[in-house]
Design an enzyme around this catalytic site. Structure first.
Site, PDB file in Angstrom:
ATOM      1  N   LYS A 342       0.833  -1.204   0.000  1.00 24.77           N
ATOM      2  CA  LYS A 342       0.000   0.000   0.000  1.00 24.77           C
ATOM      3  C   LYS A 342       0.866   1.252   0.000  1.00 24.77           C
ATOM      4  O   LYS A 342       0.638   2.175  -0.758  1.00 24.77           O
ATOM      5  CB  LYS A 342      -0.946   0.000   1.209  1.00 24.77           C
ATOM      6  CG  LYS A 342      -1.855   1.234   1.298  1.00 24.77           C
ATOM      7  CD  LYS A 342      -2.816   1.332   0.110  1.00 24.77           C
ATOM      8  CE  LYS A 342      -3.687   2.583   0.170  1.00 24.77           C
ATOM      9  NZ  LYS A 342      -4.361   2.830  -1.131  1.00 24.77           N
ATOM     10  N   VAL A 343       1.865   1.295   0.863  1.00 23.79           N
ATOM     11  CA  VAL A 343       2.722   2.478   0.917  1.00 23.79           C
ATOM     12  C   VAL A 343       4.069   2.120   0.309  1.00 23.79           C
ATOM     13  O   VAL A 343       4.740   1.199   0.772  1.00 23.79           O
ATOM     14  CB  VAL A 343       2.905   2.984   2.363  1.00 23.79           C
ATOM     15  CG1 VAL A 343       3.832   4.187   2.392  1.00 23.79           C
ATOM     16  CG2 VAL A 343       1.548   3.335   2.958  1.00 23.79           C
TER      17      VAL A 343
END
Lengths: 347, 347
Positions: A342-343
């Site tokens: 996600k990041v």
């Protein structure tokens, strides 16, 4: 399929935009007054991935409404080449869902130190990016769990529209922005239509997406969703750049996804759609322009026509749904794309 | 194969760069003094196709050497949306081989009317672009007959380097630039190596090209050559953006072409090359970095190492040769790409 986190977040977009508009209209109006007093001469936006596509939207929106040239930052200049950019008279905006990407923060740090006005657009008020910038616009999208950004992308567009229209004192535009969440809601009704098109595209290995002007951003964002979720090598183009070389790719049944809504570039895209049909492309058109829809193998009529500069917030919904259903049609799990977190912390 | 116009023009590049450097060094030195007196605060570059890739090179070169942010223009803002950009304190550069693209001329017209300093970089002294701009830097590439730009691309890079290094008073850099034609000459010896790699790639339908920093431009330009000449859907990425989503594309034997030479981003690209190998990519590396070459299925050792900021003029030669030979390996005529004309007049 109905338990998919991604599909749930796609459907949360109207509510997310309403929260953003409710919460940020007043603070952004104050920010706009401050920035206008500072008489910024140009804009630099630092972003990656979907956020960079939001920056592409800002190039047209801020250029047309404020007369400001918008540059997309090249973060490695700051993080790897040690460049000290001058940034005099610049408004520098960092866009990041997480606010955690170190290279985006470095650009904002450098710009703030150089005396530029700095704004963070992020979903996370306590993030490094929000702390680095002088001002912050929050997305109010709630937690986004899917790896593929959807509600944080459309709220980024809305945040940029709020800022730009406020700086331009465009009260008519701000009133239209209030209606966009309903238009997105209506666009979600394309779900069945996009599932059917996805079924027909299930075997595609490559595709191009084409937009011009405001929808250049939409073409990029739909291509990114297709790559992340379906592993179709989907490449985005402006209608003009596409004719400077890459149109050579088009042969019989090559999949082309055209995004074109009523407005200043509709005639250009109508001509291109006819040329693509002559070349034998397999054309999906996300549009509200009758001539373009007629030229398409898969016409996708947008249920609500909004003014061109707001249409990137509705048209992209059709692309999100297409990518979601195409993932399923290809036996893939849209909630777990291969090789992604996600990041992503690039430096 | 030896009668190909394209191959002939690829081999004309050392001579073309020598002519450019000989003819333009003095006039560009005068132009640089004039521009420095005007104290430009940022740069906007208007270009399409290969010329836009030269603009990407300028983003890093001018950013690092002059501290100037560089924006890539969005011509449809001018031609379709009627935007009147402010352009105060801007240096606005139009790059076009033919100098005939109406939209690029419109950006220069608008910028000149707004009081910006304007420079045309073109192969045609009598072109509309040369007439529109206050100053012109000529490419001296002689007529380019191939639809795929080669010698006009590398001379555009050299023209931008000449202007930037002159503005920076970088005499050491200007001395190195003089040696680049010889380095290109040496790189042409990769012809057999690239023919062999092309043979191994003959069945590819899609690929990605990856560079970072100065070689972001190289990744774009090699991808464009592959699309124009071989119809492989080749998409260019910065190493950082690639990890924000598109890395999901990589599966067993997916072709990746990495361009990475010694310098500030070599460590990043080394790590990425190892990750790509773990993901099963089929990796071609155009490089002079031992660790990157070792990670590659097809290492392409550049015969001459030049300083990083000049390497885009040599590394792209390997990509031009790859695209030429891959066209042949796929039974295509590199002198007659499908659907393309030499001058594309977008508005």
């Amino acid at each position: 399929m109905n338990t998919s986190t991604l599909l749930k977040e796609i459907h949360e977009q109207p509510a997310a935009l309403r929260r953003l508009i409710d919460a940020e209209s007043e603070p952004v109006a104050r920010l706009a007054r401050t920035l206008k007093e500072r008489e910024c001469q140009y804009v630099v936006i630092a972003a990656r991935g979907s956020s960079d596509n939001a920056a592409r939207y800002a190039q047209y929106l801020m250029g047309a409404a404020l007369g400001l040239p918008v540059a997309l930052a090249t973060p490695s200049l700051h993080t790897r080449y040690g460049a000290r950019l001058r940034f005099e008279g610049a408004l520098v905006i960092g866009i990041s869902q997480s606010g955690a990407s170190p290279d985006i923060c470095t650009v904002i740090d450098d710009a703030r130190r150089a005396g530029a006005s700095t704004v963070a657009i992020t979903n996370h008020p306590e993030s490094p990016l929000a702390r680095a910038a002088e001002f912050t616009i929050l997305l109010h999208a709630d937690v986004e769990r899917s790896i593929a950004a959807t509600k944080t992308y459309t709220t980024q567009l809305a945040a940029l529209a709020l800022l730009t229209l406020s700086m331009a004192n465009d009260h008519a535009g701000l009133a239209i922005l209030q209606t966009v969440p309903d238009a997105i809601e209506a666009t979600l009704s394309l779900d069945d239509r996009m599932r059917a098109i996805a079924g027909a595209m299930a075997d595609a290995t490559a595709a191009v997406t084409i937009g011009r002007g405001y929808h250049y951003a939409t073409a990029w964002e739909i291509a990114l969703k297709l790559k992340e979720l379906t592993y179709v090598v989907a490449e985005p183009y402006s209608a003009a750049d596409f004719q400077h070389g890459p149109i050579a790719l088009v042969r019989d049944d090559f999949p082309v996804i055209l995004i074109a809504t009523a407005g200043a570039v509709a005639d250009d895209l109508t001509m291109l759609s006819l040329r693509l049909r002559d070349l034998g492309a397999h054309l999906t058109a996300i549009s509200d322009v009758p001539a373009i829809l007629e030229a398409a193998d898969h016409p996708v009529l947008l249920p609500v026509s909004v003014e061109e500069r707001f249409a990137p917030m509705t048209a992209v919904i059709a692309g999100q749904l297409l990518a979601f259903h195409l993932a399923h049609a290809r036996g893939l799990d849209p909630d777990n794309p291969r090789g992604l977190r996600k990041v992503t912390e690039t430096r």
